[in-house]
Write a protein that holds these residues in place. Structure first.
Motif, short mmCIF file in Angstrom:
data_model
loop_
_atom_site.label_atom_id
_atom_site.label_comp_id
_atom_site.label_asym_id
_atom_site.label_seq_id
_atom_site.Cartn_x
_atom_site.Cartn_y
_atom_site.Cartn_z
N VAL A 165 27.46 39.44 41.86
CA VAL A 165 28.00 40.58 42.60
C VAL A 165 26.93 41.66 42.62
CG1 VAL A 165 29.80 42.36 42.65
CG2 VAL A 165 30.37 40.02 41.96
N ARG A 216 41.01 39.38 39.42
CA ARG A 216 40.87 38.04 39.98
C ARG A 216 41.29 36.94 39.00
NH1 ARG A 216 35.50 38.08 43.76
NH2 ARG A 216 34.45 39.90 42.91
N SER A 275 36.20 28.66 37.35
CA SER A 275 37.32 28.86 36.44
C SER A 275 38.43 27.86 36.70
CB SER A 275 37.88 30.27 36.60
OG SER A 275 36.86 31.22 36.41
N LEU A 333 33.43 34.99 48.93
CA LEU A 333 34.20 35.02 47.68
C LEU A 333 33.76 36.14 46.75
CD1 LEU A 333 34.67 31.30 46.56
CD2 LEU A 333 36.31 32.84 47.62
N GLU A 334 32.49 36.52 46.80
CA GLU A 334 32.00 37.52 45.86
C GLU A 334 32.51 38.92 46.18
OE1 GLU A 334 30.49 34.87 46.72
OE2 GLU A 334 29.60 34.04 44.92
N GLY A 390 34.81 35.64 41.38
CA GLY A 390 34.91 36.25 40.05
C GLY A 390 34.60 35.31 38.91
N GLU A 391 34.03 34.12 39.21
CA GLU A 391 33.71 33.17 38.15
C GLU A 391 32.52 33.66 37.32
OE1 GLU A 391 33.59 32.71 41.39
OE2 GLU A 391 34.33 30.75 42.01
N TYR A 392 32.35 33.01 36.17
CA TYR A 392 31.20 33.32 35.33
C TYR A 392 29.91 33.00 36.10
CZ TYR A 392 28.01 33.05 31.35
OH TYR A 392 26.97 33.23 30.49
N THR A 440 39.45 33.32 45.00
CA THR A 440 39.30 34.65 44.42
C THR A 440 37.87 35.04 44.07
OG1 THR A 440 39.62 33.79 42.20
CG2 THR A 440 41.57 34.53 43.36
N LEU A 488 32.69 35.44 29.35
CA LEU A 488 33.92 35.15 30.09
C LEU A 488 33.85 35.62 31.53
CD1 LEU A 488 36.47 36.04 27.30
CD2 LEU A 488 36.42 33.86 28.53
N PRO A 489 34.62 34.96 32.41
CA PRO A 489 34.63 35.42 33.80
C PRO A 489 35.31 36.78 33.93
CG PRO A 489 36.21 33.63 33.49
CD PRO A 489 35.45 33.77 32.22
N GLU A 490 35.05 37.42 35.07
CA GLU A 490 35.62 38.71 35.40
C GLU A 490 37.15 38.70 35.20
OE1 GLU A 490 34.30 39.89 39.37
OE2 GLU A 490 36.26 40.80 39.64
N ILE A 495 43.90 32.26 37.53
CA ILE A 495 43.47 31.10 36.74
C ILE A 495 44.69 30.51 36.05
CG2 ILE A 495 41.94 30.31 34.89
CD1 ILE A 495 40.17 32.75 35.41
N THR A 514 38.32 27.23 30.31
CA THR A 514 37.40 28.36 30.42
C THR A 514 37.06 28.90 29.03
OG1 THR A 514 38.20 28.93 32.60
CG2 THR A 514 37.15 30.69 31.37
#
Lengths: 222, 612
Positions: free
Chosen positions: B27, A13, B250, B93-94, B21-23, B19, A87-89, A17, A25
């Motif tokens: 999930v 994903r 993000s 989204l998740e 997937g943010e911090y 998408t 950090l994000p996925e 970004i 980020t």
């Protein structure tokens, strides 16, 4: 200022970004991870981070480099784990190290371009792609911010250092080494040139993956 | 990630919005979840992610075992076109799973112009728009947010509305849903039981009849449901859930900073303000707790800015001390503090120094009206001298720009009041000349006016919005008056959106057909000029045989049955009428801390006393 580098990958994903968003980020992630880094000076100081050779939105990569300045108190070896938790996925830090060579020594990038054909690779497509890349010269028009007309002509061939093409059942995989900067070549231009020259072989989808950063001798650049 | 999605994302603008997937995005393991909730915001990701209420509900629900709440936003036109072309249904989204398969779909309704997006999102999810056509228990479609104090235009589309603050009632109705699912109730059975939960308004259980003149004749509760449904409030803000650990996007969003909620409610009682009535009574969060939450939120998010949020943040008791507490933490880390809502009479040197320590933002005040007489009539309780003192303070401190917000068309407004706006702006300019330490930099004074929209559950719920020609005349009057002042910029809102707002905010159920007609003819994102088409709305009203002026420009009788008679914000109609009469006498009502005016909202609190 940029005494340190992070080697990281961007996939899943996180591919979507954008460059600017990714810098933001990282600035936040350093703060979240409690890793103090150097700030810019001046009226509005902010955490300094710089990502070498911006990656296009949607591309994946396993060799991104981020420059920053680690302040005293944190050891380089502990940075990856602490950053990965913040950090994000899809963004994973593999290594943190002192920068020894200047970014300008990073002259080439290795990309894997995958042409996707849902109903199988058409006959002749592989040969056509090979023929295209074997030419003496391949001049295309691309958008330019500098040129008055908004467009400029560029010959792709001198910017392609080496390539191999492998045909599979549903995909055509090009493994290419391209000039990275001054000027660099965006692999998207190879896709565009192929689709223009051989519209009958235009794939349903093309994905781009940046696999390695290289120096002028073809060795891995860090 | 879904392969089809992977192929369309490179083609759309700002794909990171679609998408997840943010911090801090949650999930969960699907095998350990029995109830799926889709929290939908009927606008873009950037706007929806900036909503604190949604962040609270998201965090709160995901703390529950077995329950998984995911986010859903309205896709922009390019993404919608790709989704429809490729047959991708609206997804969470998740997980990326279609929300049509979820248990509950909950919409947050904060703005009337987002209603068409609710319809569009239901359609993108692959669901029938009308509640009556969704026969199964799941997905249940519910809605909350301030628009639910008059949700009538959406009544046929939504199974039930949740009035007031959602911290407690959300978990209550989810429990009820699970019981209904496990015991295999019919949807009708579930709705009848849901109507027994305080704060839940099931529109299909009320029959509405109309008089010949188009006004509501009666609203009859069916099956013994209550005649009024009163909103829910959280009594103790200090103990209530706060999302210190929350999703950090993000990609850039509108309010990209820590939002620290100081208190709910407002002590002021401005007569035009729906929020001022609807969020009563005032409940403060403890200052020590706020300091802790602010620090925790900064450390977890990595944000470099905290906004101290509420309806009127300078009314927080001990604001300066709170700022000092936070600044001890913030300054060494380059984190700045900002206040989104400042009353012009409470802006002090003390406060100014604390806000500009790290970074200096713009300054905005909302006097709302140009003369003292009209400010008294709307109970703004702002004295001209206090405003001028505030801007002197700001200009002396180096600010060189002020924005001033006003409304045109307030009840009792005369040309003198309109011209008063120009006078006030000029006085602000002279204050700059008098105080600015460095005049060479010049000054920017911006005057903005909007067209007043009367809102339900306010003292002005009986009022007519002035006709558009009259609004335009007043705009011209003010524009001409400000023509020669080069340092003053005048902006005014386009009237078309405000007219539609006036229709829908006090609309009835018949407007549902107008919404559906407009949506069928392409309406969506009506708060965005890229999409808003006024003619389409005029055509929609005409096609349904309804007159927009009836809703927007008509004065209501004192005892008229309002379409919003069932939902109650806990403030009595008698109080609101009294406030309206005081407006016409240009008399003010003191703020809630000075004296209780008996609005009725005190009954929400144990002991019946608001602490402010």
């Amino acid at each position: 200022m940029a005494e340190h580098r992070l080697l990281f990958s961007k996939s899943g994903r996180a591919r979507y970004i954008s460059h600017l968003d990714l810098m933001r980020t990282f600035q936040r992630a350093f703060f979240r991870a409690g890793i103090p880094i150097k700030h810019t000076e001046g009226f509005n100081p902010h955490a300094f981070v710089s990502i070498a050779l911006p990656l296009s939105v949607g591309y994946s990569s396993e060799c991104e480099l981020l420059e920053f300045g680690l302040l005293d108190g944190v050891r380089e070896e502990e940075v990856p784990a602490r950053m990965n938790a913040a950090l994000p996925e899809g963004i994973v830090i593999h290594e943190c190290y002192k920068a020894l060579r200047p970014i300008k020594a990073l002259t080439h990038l290795n990309y894997i371009i995958t042409f996707d054909y849902e109903t199988g690779v058409p006959d002749g497509a592989e040969t056509a792609l090979k023929e295209l890349l074997s030419r003496e010269s391949l001049v295309v028009t691309k958008k330019s911010k500098k040129a008055k007309s908004g467009f400029t002509e560029v010959d792709l061939i001198p910017l392609i250092k080496s390539w191999t093409v492998e045909g599979r059942r549903d995909t055509l995989v090009a493994d290419v080494v391209l000039a990275a900067q001054n000027p660099g070549l965006n692999p998207e231009l190879i896709r565009a040139a192929f689709c223009e020259e051989f519209p009958q072989f235009a794939p349903g989808f093309v994905s781009f993956h940046r696999r390695e950063t290289l120096d002028g001798d073809g060795k891995v650049f860090r | 990630m879904n392969r089809t999605l992977e192929r369309i994302l490179p083609k759309v603008q700002k794909p990171a919005r679609y998408t997840g997937g943010e911090y801090n995005a949650v999930v969960k393991d699907k095998d350990r979840v029995d109830t799926r909730f889709a929290l939908c915001f009927p606008d873009t990701y950037e706007i929806g992610m900036s909503n604190l209420g949604c962040r609270i509900l998201y965090g709160l629900m995901n703390e529950q075992e077995g329950l998984w709440c995911e986010r859903v936003y309205a896709p922009w036109g390019d993404m919608e076109a790709e989704m429809r072309k490729e047959g991708i249904l609206l997804y969470g989204l998740e997980s990326g799973d279609p929300i049509a398969d979820f248990d509950i779909i909950g919409f947050s309704l904060g703005y009337e112009m987002a209603y068409t997006n609710v319809l569009n999102m239901l359609d993108l999810a692959g669901l029938p728009l009308r509640a009556a056509d969704r026969k199964d228990l799941a997905p249940l479609v519910v809605a909350g947010g301030t628009c639910c104090y008059n949700p009538e235009p959406l009544a046929p589309f939504v199974d039930f509305f949740v009035l007031g603050e959602g911290e407690e009632v959300t978990l209550e109705y989810i429990e009820l849903y699970k019981k209904a699912r496990d015991e295999e109730w019919t949807k009708a059975e579930l709705l009848r039981e849901a109507a027994k939960i305080p704060g839940i308004y099931v529109p299909s259980l009320y029959d509405v009849t109309y008089n010949v003149d188009g006004t509501v004749a009666a609203i009859t509760p069916l099956d013994g449901v209550p005649a009024t449904v009163t909103k829910r409030v959280v009594e103790d803000m200090t103990q209530s859930y706060f999302p210190a650990k929350t999703i950090i996007p993000s990609t850039e969003i509108v309010h990209d900073r820590v939002m620290l909620e100081l208190f709910r409610g407002c002590i002021r009682g401005c007569r035009f303000c729906q929020a001022g009535y609807a969020y009563r009574p005032v409940r403060c969060r403890d200052a020590k707790k706020l300091g802790e939450l602010g620090r925790e939120a900064c450390l977890d998010s990595g944000y470099q800015e905290i906004t101290l949020s509420s309806l009127s943040s300078t009314d927080y008791p001990g604001l300066v001390d709170l700022c000092d507490d936070l600044l001890d933490f913030c300054q060494p880390r380059n984190i700045s503090l900002s206040l989104p809502s400042m009353r012009a009479d409470t802006f002090s040197m003390n406060l100014m120094e604390r806000l500009q320590k790290v970074r200096k933002g713009g300054l905005t005040f909302a006097p709302e009206a140009g003369t003292q007489r009209l400010r008294d009539a709307i109970n703004k309780n702002l004295k001209e001298e206090d405003l001028l003192q505030s801007v002197r303070t700001a200009f002396s401190g180096g600010w060189n720009g002020v924005k001033l917000y006003f409304m045109l068309g307030l009840p009792t407004e005369t040309d003198e009041d309109v011209l008063g706006i120009a006078d006030l702006a000029r006085k602000v300019y002279f204050a700059w000349k008098e105080c600015a330490p460095n005049k060479a930099r010049g000054v920017r004074i911006t005057v903005s006016t909007s067209w007043f929209v009367p809102k339900p559950h306010t003292a002005f719920q009986w009022e007519a919005q002035i006709p558009v020609e009259e609004y335009q005349r007043r705009v011209n009057l003010l524009r001409d008056a400000l023509k020669r002042d080069k340092s003053i910029t005048y902006n005014w809102h386009d009237p078309e959106t405000s007219y539609m707002e006036a229709i829908f905010s006090r609309g009835d159920r018949r407007l549902a057909d107008v919404l559906e007609w407009a949506w069928e003819h392409g309406a969506k994102f009506d708060s965005w000029s890229e999409y808003f088409d006024f003619q389409r709305w005029m055509d929609a009203l005409a096609a349904c045989g309804l007159d927009g002026d009836f809703y927007a420009h008509r004065v209501r009788e004192k005892d008229e049955v309002f379409p919003w008679s069932v939902p109650s914000v806990g403030v009595s109609r008698e109080f609101l009428w009294r406030e309206r009469e005081l407006c016409y006498a240009s008399q003010t009502t003191p703020d809630c801390r000075t004296r209780c005016s008996g609005c009725g909202a005190n009954k929400f609190l144990e002991g019946g006393v608001c602490n402010g």
